[in-house]
Motif scaffolding. Structure first.
Motif, PDB file in Angstrom:
ATOM      1  N   ILE A  40      35.245  -4.456  18.328  1.00 41.13           N
ATOM      2  CA  ILE A  40      36.089  -4.272  19.251  1.00 41.13           C
ATOM      3  C   ILE A  40      35.419  -4.707  20.558  1.00 41.13           C
ATOM      4  O   ILE A  40      35.988  -5.345  21.403  1.00 41.13           O
ATOM      5  N   ALA A  41      34.054  -4.671  20.602  1.00 37.37           N
ATOM      6  CA  ALA A  41      33.287  -4.685  21.684  1.00 37.37           C
ATOM      7  C   ALA A  41      33.160  -6.381  22.030  1.00 37.37           C
ATOM      8  O   ALA A  41      33.110  -6.653  22.996  1.00 37.37           O
ATOM      9  N   THR A  42      33.441  -6.987  20.719  1.00 34.78           N
ATOM     10  CA  THR A  42      32.842  -8.590  20.788  1.00 34.78           C
ATOM     11  C   THR A  42      34.523  -9.318  20.839  1.00 34.78           C
ATOM     12  O   THR A  42      34.445 -10.426  21.527  1.00 34.78           O
ATOM     13  N   THR A  43      35.482  -8.887  20.223  1.00 36.98           N
ATOM     14  CA  THR A  43      36.783  -9.429  19.947  1.00 36.98           C
ATOM     15  C   THR A  43      37.792  -8.475  20.561  1.00 36.98           C
ATOM     16  O   THR A  43      39.075  -9.262  20.723  1.00 36.98           O
ATOM     17  N   VAL A  95      28.841   2.166   0.167  1.00 38.37           N
ATOM     18  CA  VAL A  95      29.158   0.876  -0.536  1.00 38.37           C
ATOM     19  C   VAL A  95      30.567   0.307   0.147  1.00 38.37           C
ATOM     20  O   VAL A  95      30.605  -0.913   0.688  1.00 38.37           O
ATOM     21  N   GLY A  96      31.457   1.163   0.440  1.00 40.96           N
ATOM     22  CA  GLY A  96      32.609   0.817   1.085  1.00 40.96           C
ATOM     23  C   GLY A  96      32.339   0.363   2.551  1.00 40.96           C
ATOM     24  O   GLY A  96      33.059  -0.710   2.901  1.00 40.96           O
ATOM     25  N   SER A  97      31.876   1.018   3.009  1.00 42.62           N
ATOM     26  CA  SER A  97      31.640   0.705   4.629  1.00 42.62           C
ATOM     27  C   SER A  97      30.626  -0.404   4.903  1.00 42.62           C
ATOM     28  O   SER A  97      30.588  -1.259   5.486  1.00 42.62           O
ATOM     29  N   MET A  98      29.876  -0.700   3.836  1.00 36.27           N
ATOM     30  CA  MET A  98      28.968  -2.078   3.619  1.00 36.27           C
ATOM     31  C   MET A  98      29.842  -3.081   3.576  1.00 36.27           C
ATOM     32  O   MET A  98      29.677  -4.133   4.212  1.00 36.27           O
ATOM     33  N   ILE A  99      30.832  -3.167   2.796  1.00 37.87           N
ATOM     34  CA  ILE A  99      31.742  -4.156   2.605  1.00 37.87           C
ATOM     35  C   ILE A  99      32.404  -4.549   3.872  1.00 37.87           C
ATOM     36  O   ILE A  99      32.524  -5.599   4.246  1.00 37.87           O
ATOM     37  N   ARG A 113      30.650   2.414   8.964  1.00 41.25           N
ATOM     38  CA  ARG A 113      31.941   2.283   9.507  1.00 41.25           C
ATOM     39  C   ARG A 113      32.144   2.357  10.955  1.00 41.25           C
ATOM     40  O   ARG A 113      32.967   1.576  11.507  1.00 41.25           O
ATOM     41  N   GLY A 114      31.544   3.368  11.661  1.00 37.26           N
ATOM     42  CA  GLY A 114      31.561   3.193  13.008  1.00 37.26           C
ATOM     43  C   GLY A 114      31.004   2.052  13.830  1.00 37.26           C
ATOM     44  O   GLY A 114      31.380   1.680  14.700  1.00 37.26           O
ATOM     45  N   MET A 115      29.754   1.735  13.287  1.00 41.65           N
ATOM     46  CA  MET A 115      28.989   0.460  14.076  1.00 41.65           C
ATOM     47  C   MET A 115      30.111  -0.725  13.846  1.00 41.65           C
ATOM     48  O   MET A 115      30.330  -1.505  14.547  1.00 41.65           O
ATOM     49  N   THR A 162      23.400   8.672   1.982  1.00 44.10           N
ATOM     50  CA  THR A 162      24.326   7.329   1.870  1.00 44.10           C
ATOM     51  C   THR A 162      25.676   7.816   2.438  1.00 44.10           C
ATOM     52  O   THR A 162      26.285   7.238   3.131  1.00 44.10           O
ATOM     53  N   LEU A 163      25.950   9.235   2.428  1.00 48.57           N
ATOM     54  CA  LEU A 163      27.203   9.682   3.024  1.00 48.57           C
ATOM     55  C   LEU A 163      27.174   9.573   4.591  1.00 48.57           C
ATOM     56  O   LEU A 163      28.073   9.134   5.340  1.00 48.57           O
ATOM     57  N   ALA A 164      25.900   9.749   4.980  1.00 52.03           N
ATOM     58  CA  ALA A 164      25.781   9.555   6.655  1.00 52.03           C
ATOM     59  C   ALA A 164      25.921   8.143   6.998  1.00 52.03           C
ATOM     60  O   ALA A 164      26.460   7.837   7.866  1.00 52.03           O
ATOM     61  N   PHE A 165      25.389   7.271   6.088  1.00 59.86           N
ATOM     62  CA  PHE A 165      25.498   5.941   6.325  1.00 59.86           C
ATOM     63  C   PHE A 165      26.882   5.301   5.959  1.00 59.86           C
ATOM     64  O   PHE A 165      27.347   4.518   6.716  1.00 59.86           O
ATOM     65  N   LEU A 166      27.612   6.214   5.318  1.00 61.83           N
ATOM     66  CA  LEU A 166      29.003   5.620   5.381  1.00 61.83           C
ATOM     67  C   LEU A 166      29.680   5.790   6.690  1.00 61.83           C
ATOM     68  O   LEU A 166      30.543   4.540   6.943  1.00 61.83           O
ATOM     69  N   TYR A 167      29.412   6.916   7.271  1.00 67.85           N
ATOM     70  CA  TYR A 167      30.010   6.953   8.555  1.00 67.85           C
ATOM     71  C   TYR A 167      29.416   6.066   9.839  1.00 67.85           C
ATOM     72  O   TYR A 167      30.102   5.658  10.691  1.00 67.85           O
TER      73      TYR A 167
END
Length: 375
Positions: free
Chosen positions: A160-163, A89-93, A152-154, A144-149
């Motif tokens: 950074i890649a765009t701005t 959830v936090g990374s989704m935000i 967040r990484g994505m 979902t722990l895997a998706f947390l990382y």
């Protein structure tokens, strides 16, 4: 001669355990949160009542914070009742906020389009979370722990890649006049607060560019979203067949399948709803601050889960209440801002979170044993 009929008194079935009114009250999911909310309000009225905490501007202050917790807690509540967790959830935000900012500021799309893209991606990721949990049989904690990382990484990489930076500003200017952006960042009842300010109920600015205007100029849409989601979740759980399916899926998934409950569909939809709530939070936050940051939403997944646990939900699923989760979020908002109004070191808020989580789990375990008759 007329026959007389006698009606035998119904015999008590010894297999059915009598339930007292006290026991019925004790097993209500919201009971602990109601008591906690009362104690918190009494405490801060006593120590911070003269600081402006319960003046209109103070109420809007801690009410906004509580609404933030509430939005993600409603999604977490329904998912936990269905027997699953969402730690992404936090990374989704952070992810949703950066998508909105990139679409509107960097690539020049209308704000409404950026918001719709963010919601579409979030719902797709939520569905993927649910699909992987169902198809692999892995605990939702791991998936979902895997998706947390991953998220967040994505988010950091895309930003950074765009701005070349992790904070993207200028969203408020790019979204000015957009109707969908107002739905997340606007305010309602502004005229009411002007009238209250004229009556002296609400304070006015005495200097600066806003001199003469009310300190509180409306109710943020964030709070409206919180109320709408509470109402939706409560009605869904208590007034619909789908709500019964949610409880059944979390209580005993295999037994629910035997009676025709589409457990897989229910759980996937709840993962999607959790992602939806996270994106509502992100959209409101981006429109409020006028910017997005790749690290936003840090630890929000745990704060949502704690709110739900304080609200009486069992970690094992199948039991809980949206009203209880909302009260848990309210306790968070009042305590976080109450410490500020009372002049207490804000780091103690984390101490409070840990202590109340432990107490809530102990209380909920006791309630579960009362329900099941375990020793």
């Amino acid at each position: 001669m007329a026959e007389t009929q006698t009606t035998a008194a119904p015999q008590r079935d010894e297999r059915v355990r009598e339930t007292s009114a006290l026991r019925k009250a004790l097993i209500r999911p919201e009971l602990g949160a109601i008591c906690g909310a009362i104690l918190v309000f009494v405490f801060f009225i006593a120590i911070a009542g003269d600081s402006g905490m319960f003046a209109p501007e103070g109420i809007v202050n801690w009410g906004t914070v509580a609404a933030q917790f509430t939005i993600i807690a409603v999604g977490a509540c329904l998912l936990m009742i269905a027997g699953e967790f969402d730690l992404s959830v936090g990374s989704m935000i952070g992810f949703s906020g950066v998508i909105i900012a990139l679409m509107t500021v960097q690539w020049g799309f209308p704000a409404w389009f950026g918001i719709l893209v963010a919601f579409s991606l979030a719902l797709g990721i939520g569905a993927l979370n649910g699909y992987l949990v169902i198809k692999t049989g892995l605990p939702s904690f791991i998936v979902t722990l895997a998706f947390l990382y991953v998220l967040r990484g994505m988010t950091i990489f895309i930003s950074i890649a765009t701005t070349r930076k992790t904070i993207i500003g200028g969203v408020r200017d790019a979204a000015e006049g957009d109707p969908l952006a107002w739905l997340f960042g606007g305010k309602v009842f502004s005229g009411l607060f002007v009238w209250l300010a004229d009556l002296g109920v609400v304070g006015k600015f005495v200097a600066g560019p806003r001199a003469g205007q009310p300190v509180v100029d409306g109710i943020p849409m964030l709070m409206i979203w919180a109320l709408v989601l509470i109402a939706f979740g409560h009605v869904l759980l208590t007034r619909t067949r789908f709500g019964n399916w949610i409880y059944a899926s979390g209580g005993d998934a295999q037994a629910a399948r035997y009676v025709g409950v589409p457990v897989a569909r229910v759980k996937i939809l709840m993962f999607m709803f959790s992602a939806f709530c996270a994106t509502v939070f992100a959209s409101c936050q981006v429109m409020e601050f006028g910017s997005a940051a790749a690290d936003r939403g840090l630890l929000k997944e745990f704060e949502a889960i704690i709110s739900v646990v304080i609200g009486g939900a069992l970690l094992t699923g199948g039991y809980g209440s949206v009203i209880g989760a909302a009260l848990g979020a309210l306790i968070f908002g009042v305590v976080q801002q109450g410490l500020f109004f009372a002049g207490v070191e804000s780091s103690l808020f984390r101490v409070f979170l840990g202590a109340i989580l432990l107490f809530a789990v102990i209380l909920n375990t006791y309630i579960r044993r009362m329900i099941t008759g375990e020793r």
